[in-house]
Design an enzyme around this catalytic site. Structure first.
Site, PDB file in Angstrom:
ATOM      1  N   LEU A 164      24.889  41.112  31.225  1.00 61.22           N
ATOM      2  CA  LEU A 164      25.370  42.418  31.694  1.00 61.22           C
ATOM      3  C   LEU A 164      26.834  42.623  31.373  1.00 61.22           C
ATOM      4  O   LEU A 164      27.637  41.720  31.523  1.00 61.22           O
ATOM      5  CB  LEU A 164      25.209  42.509  33.211  1.00 61.22           C
ATOM      6  N   ASN A 219      28.559  34.703  24.474  1.00 58.47           N
ATOM      7  CA  ASN A 219      29.908  35.125  24.863  1.00 58.47           C
ATOM      8  C   ASN A 219      30.960  34.559  23.916  1.00 58.47           C
ATOM      9  O   ASN A 219      31.940  35.232  23.590  1.00 58.47           O
ATOM     10  CB  ASN A 219      30.203  34.717  26.311  1.00 58.47           C
ATOM     11  N   PHE A 260      32.007  45.335  18.876  1.00 57.89           N
ATOM     12  CA  PHE A 260      32.980  44.279  19.202  1.00 57.89           C
ATOM     13  C   PHE A 260      33.943  43.974  18.054  1.00 57.89           C
ATOM     14  O   PHE A 260      34.317  42.839  17.812  1.00 57.89           O
ATOM     15  CB  PHE A 260      32.270  43.014  19.731  1.00 57.89           C
ATOM     16  N   GLY A 268      39.700  40.358  28.223  1.00 54.62           N
ATOM     17  CA  GLY A 268      39.919  39.849  29.583  1.00 54.62           C
ATOM     18  C   GLY A 268      38.597  39.847  30.320  1.00 54.62           C
ATOM     19  O   GLY A 268      37.533  39.777  29.693  1.00 54.62           O
ATOM     20  N   CYS A 271      34.331  37.032  32.514  1.00 55.18           N
ATOM     21  CA  CYS A 271      33.398  36.190  31.762  1.00 55.18           C
ATOM     22  C   CYS A 271      34.012  35.520  30.539  1.00 55.18           C
ATOM     23  O   CYS A 271      34.015  34.290  30.459  1.00 55.18           O
ATOM     24  CB  CYS A 271      32.193  37.016  31.328  1.00 55.18           C
ATOM     25  N   LYS A 331      38.689  46.621  31.295  1.00 55.92           N
ATOM     26  CA  LYS A 331      37.980  47.514  30.370  1.00 55.92           C
ATOM     27  C   LYS A 331      37.641  48.785  31.148  1.00 55.92           C
ATOM     28  O   LYS A 331      37.766  48.802  32.375  1.00 55.92           O
ATOM     29  CB  LYS A 331      36.720  46.845  29.826  1.00 55.92           C
ATOM     30  N   ARG A 338      40.315  41.176  36.833  1.00 53.00           N
ATOM     31  CA  ARG A 338      40.383  39.734  36.567  1.00 53.00           C
ATOM     32  C   ARG A 338      40.716  39.482  35.103  1.00 53.00           C
ATOM     33  O   ARG A 338      40.065  40.011  34.218  1.00 53.00           O
ATOM     34  CB  ARG A 338      39.054  39.055  36.944  1.00 53.00           C
TER      35      ARG A 338
END
Ligand code: UDX
Length: 444
Positions: A164, A219, A260, A268, A271, A331, A338
């Site tokens: 997610l 990731n 991306f 940032g 995750c 974002k 965070r």
């Protein structure tokens, strides 16, 4: 059961953060009976009355609908949730420890509770991002509890990672690119397929260890893709090349894809930074050097420093200069700060003696609590008043679509530093603004 009908499964979701609430809501939407459990009494009280304690588009509306239909409930009792469930999801946080490894305490605690309370065959599904081997650890913890209870309750543990994105969580859950089911029991795999029967997405059944690695590798790949573009952007900047045009040209290659590739002030969030550190640590423990990912971490830090240097180079001494930040969230469409690059930018500018004000459509108090000297203003135009420079840290639509002529009229100076490469630099230059992006140094 009629063909096409979904078997209504009884689900418990333990740990109601971003992942937990989205999991609970999306499974409820699929027609299952869901109980969300969390020890935080205040949070559960809010959820019971249909209030979402975090900012995530569309989720609150669905919570209210499911509460009305009585297919979603909330409780502070893990026991109550686990006892009635056929499938128990673990969705607790694994925040980073000082050395970069994830803190597995909550996973261990929840596994213990599950072992203390399951009564009949259950499938325990781990959705939290966890190091390879955790499914086996959860299996052992539950087995130990059952031994202590001197009962023989059959159970299976499955790894079913989430992918997610904050701000689009519900959309991602409804229409995922894929569903990964890491499972060594064919019976449990069959039930997991029933659970997601209505979701139109490719489903990969694999081993739990493979599933755990798929999450980290995804990731790591995305963070590396962004970081490569950030590095190329710095070179573009020096060579008067527009990295946005480069990204467009690159993205048309089907092997690369258009997503991306957006250069900026670094990634940032809760995750990428945590998961890259965890993977580097996993490599260290396995004595495999993860030099690409160590480079990614380094370049991500460098990117923000480079951007701050650019502000200093262009504006000279920043002491007493008024700088307005647009966007604090890591974002758009989230109130999460965070590891947000904006925080590093604030620290860097404050260290130079700049006077900072700012605006973000969803973040306010969190910034003033962290930086009492920063003035957060709820109106972007007011925030830009008398500013020597505006710095874009988050590409909210509310920020991109501002009336930049009006902003220019309100500012004292004329510097725009676009840390997300989202503004039309030609238009801004026509308005008399001095535009600086990341790898869009069109002034030289
Ligand atoms: C990420 C993964 O995308 C998701 O699959 C996983 O489950 C959790 O981690 P999230 O952290 O919510 O999701 O945000 P994402 O949209 O991936 O963005 C992460 C960071 O990368 C943000 O700071 C964003 O600004 C930055 N980013 C993203 C870029 O700098 N450039 C891009 O092109 C894309």
């Amino acid at each position: 059961m009629k063909k096409g009908m979904v078997r209504k499964l009884k689900i418990a979701v333990i740990g109601i953060g971003y992942v937990g609430i989205t999991t609970a809501v999306s499974l409820g939407e699929l027609g299952h009976q869901v109980v969300g459990a969390d020890m935080d009494d205040t949070k559960i009280k809010q959820l019971k009355s249909g209030i979402l304690p975090i900012y995530e588009p569309h989720v609150e509306t669905v919570i209210r609908k499911l509460l009305r239909e009585e297919s979603l409930h909330f409780t502070t009792s893990i026991k109550e949730a686990v006892e009635r469930a056929e499938i128990v999801f673990i969705t607790v946080g694994t925040p980073p420890l000082a050395d970069g490894r994830p803190n597995m305490k909550h996973i261990g605690d929840v596994a213990t509770e599950i072992g203390r309370h399951i009564r009949e065959y259950s499938i325990i599904v781990n959705k939290s991002t966890v190091p390879v081997g955790t499914t086996d650890d959860v299996q052992s913890i539950i087995a130990d509890q059952l031994k202590l209870r001197e009962v023989n309750v059959p159970f299976d543990v499955v790894s079913n990672p989430e992918f997610l994105q904050e701000g689009r969580a519900l959309q991602n859950a409804r229409k995922p690119d894929r569903i990964i089911i890491g499972c060594s029991s064919p019976a449990a795999a069959e039930i997991m397929l029933q659970l997601y029967e209505k979701v139109d997405a490719p489903k990969q059944i694999t081993s739990p260890r493979n599933a755990e690695m798929i999450k980290y590798a995804s990731n790591a790949f995305l963070a590396t893709k962004i970081t490569l573009m950030n590095e190329i952007a710095r070179l573009c900047d020096r060579l008067a090349v527009d990295v946005s045009e480069v990204a467009k040209g690159l993205g048309m290659d089907k092997r690369i894809g258009p997503h991306f590739l957006q250069a900026g002030i670094g990634y940032g969030g809760s995750c990428f930074p945590k998961d890259i550190s965890a993977l580097v640590m996993m490599g260290r423990e396995a004595q495999i050097e993860m030099s690409i990912l160590e480079g990614v971490q380094e370049v991500n830090q460098l990117q923000t420093d480079w951007f701050l240097d650019k502000v200093k180079q262009q504006m000279g001494d920043l002491y007493g200069k008024r700088i307005t930040l647009f966007g604090f969230a890591f974002k758009p469409d989230t109130d999460d700060i965070r590891e947000a690059p904006s925080l590093k930018i604030i620290v860097g500018l404050l260290n130079e003696g700049a006077i900072i004000s700012g605006f973000d459509p969803a973040v306010n108090k969190k910034i003033t609590e962290m930086f009492p000297s920063v003035t957060v203003i709820e109106d972007a135009y007011q925030a830009a008043k008398e500013a020597d420079a505006v710095v874009i840290c988050t590409e909210w639509d509310e920020i991109i679509n501002l009336d930049w002529r009006k902003i220019k009229g309100l500012m004292k100076g004329n510097f725009i530093f676009d840390g997300r490469n989202v503004l039309d630099w030609r238009m801004l230059q026509q308005e008399g603004l001095r535009y600086w992006g990341v790898g869009r140094n069109m002034n030289t």
